[in-house]
Design a protein around this motif. Structure first.
Motif, PDB file in Angstrom:
ATOM      1  N   TYR A   1       0.609  -0.895  -0.016  1.00 43.60           N
ATOM      2  CA  TYR A   1      -0.386  -0.249  -0.311  1.00 43.60           C
ATOM      3  C   TYR A   1       0.440   1.296   0.372  1.00 43.60           C
ATOM      4  O   TYR A   1       0.742   2.035  -0.875  1.00 43.60           O
ATOM      5  N   GLU A   2       2.083   1.318   1.021  1.00 46.35           N
ATOM      6  CA  GLU A   2       2.855   2.159   1.124  1.00 46.35           C
ATOM      7  C   GLU A   2       3.178   2.651  -0.234  1.00 46.35           C
ATOM      8  O   GLU A   2       4.102   3.729  -0.548  1.00 46.35           O
TER       9      GLU A   2
ATOM     10  N   ILE B   1      -4.582  -1.288  11.981  1.00 46.62           N
ATOM     11  CA  ILE B   1      -3.855  -0.653  10.614  1.00 46.62           C
ATOM     12  C   ILE B   1      -4.358   0.888  10.384  1.00 46.62           C
ATOM     13  O   ILE B   1      -5.205   1.490   9.962  1.00 46.62           O
ATOM     14  N   VAL B   2      -3.087   1.736   9.953  1.00 50.08           N
ATOM     15  CA  VAL B   2      -3.138   3.209   9.679  1.00 50.08           C
ATOM     16  C   VAL B   2      -2.757   3.716   8.952  1.00 50.08           C
ATOM     17  O   VAL B   2      -1.565   3.360   8.815  1.00 50.08           O
ATOM     18  N   LEU B   3      -2.910   4.104   8.023  1.00 55.60           N
ATOM     19  CA  LEU B   3      -3.364   3.787   6.442  1.00 55.60           C
ATOM     20  C   LEU B   3      -3.005   5.171   6.034  1.00 55.60           C
ATOM     21  O   LEU B   3      -3.299   6.133   6.259  1.00 55.60           O
TER      22      LEU B   3
ATOM     23  N   GLN C   1      -8.928  -5.318   1.243  1.00 52.23           N
ATOM     24  CA  GLN C   1      -8.254  -5.735   2.001  1.00 52.23           C
ATOM     25  C   GLN C   1      -8.292  -6.047   3.142  1.00 52.23           C
ATOM     26  O   GLN C   1      -8.288  -6.838   3.854  1.00 52.23           O
ATOM     27  N   LEU C   2      -6.900  -4.896   3.633  1.00 53.88           N
ATOM     28  CA  LEU C   2      -6.236  -4.421   4.990  1.00 53.88           C
ATOM     29  C   LEU C   2      -7.640  -4.651   5.872  1.00 53.88           C
ATOM     30  O   LEU C   2      -7.878  -5.094   6.761  1.00 53.88           O
ATOM     31  N   GLU C   3      -8.930  -3.533   4.962  1.00 55.58           N
ATOM     32  CA  GLU C   3     -10.176  -3.602   5.839  1.00 55.58           C
ATOM     33  C   GLU C   3     -10.752  -4.390   6.615  1.00 55.58           C
ATOM     34  O   GLU C   3     -10.762  -5.228   7.982  1.00 55.58           O
ATOM     35  N   ILE C   4     -10.283  -5.804   5.557  1.00 53.53           N
ATOM     36  CA  ILE C   4     -11.144  -7.001   5.566  1.00 53.53           C
ATOM     37  C   ILE C   4      -9.797  -7.897   6.576  1.00 53.53           C
ATOM     38  O   ILE C   4     -10.762  -8.586   7.812  1.00 53.53           O
TER      39      ILE C   4
END
Length: 110
Positions: free
Chosen positions: A11-12, A101-103, A82-85
């Motif tokens: 993501y980053e 997680i903080v995006l 996907q990260l939220e799930i």
């Protein structure tokens, strides 16, 4: 299966790519604007075939960069989901909050 930390790293990476491609697109737009100003001021002294070809290539480059940016943003959106799930699945039922997680949500607009 991809680990959560791998997804965050990806993501980053996508955030950085989005910024790079946005900057490149903005450069193309500026160059096109400058080219149009030059054409307006000096069209009679320039070869119109060369001018048209040069501006066409700038515009084509902008379109290609926007196409890549579209896919970067699409992948970033899918990865966010996907990260939220994943975060919801791994969150303890009796959590005190603050987990997850903080995006970096850097929305880049043209």
């Amino acid at each position: 299966m991809t680990s959560q930390s791998d997804m965050v790293a990806e993501y980053e990476k996508l955030v950085e790519l989005e910024e790079q491609y946005t900057e490149r697109i903005q450069t193309c737009i500026k160059l096109l604007g400058d080219a149009f100003n030059i054409i307006a001021a000096k069209a009679g002294a320039l070869s119109m075939d060369s001018v048209k070809e040069a501006t066409y290539y700038l515009h084509s480059t902008e379109i290609e960069l926007n196409h890549v940016l579209y896919y970067i943003r699409l992948e970033k959106s899918i990865l966010t989901n996907q990260l939220e799930i994943e975060t919801k699945l791994n969150k303890p039922k009796h959590s005190s909050g603050g987990d997850g997680i903080v995006l970096k949500k850097r929305s880049v607009r043209l």
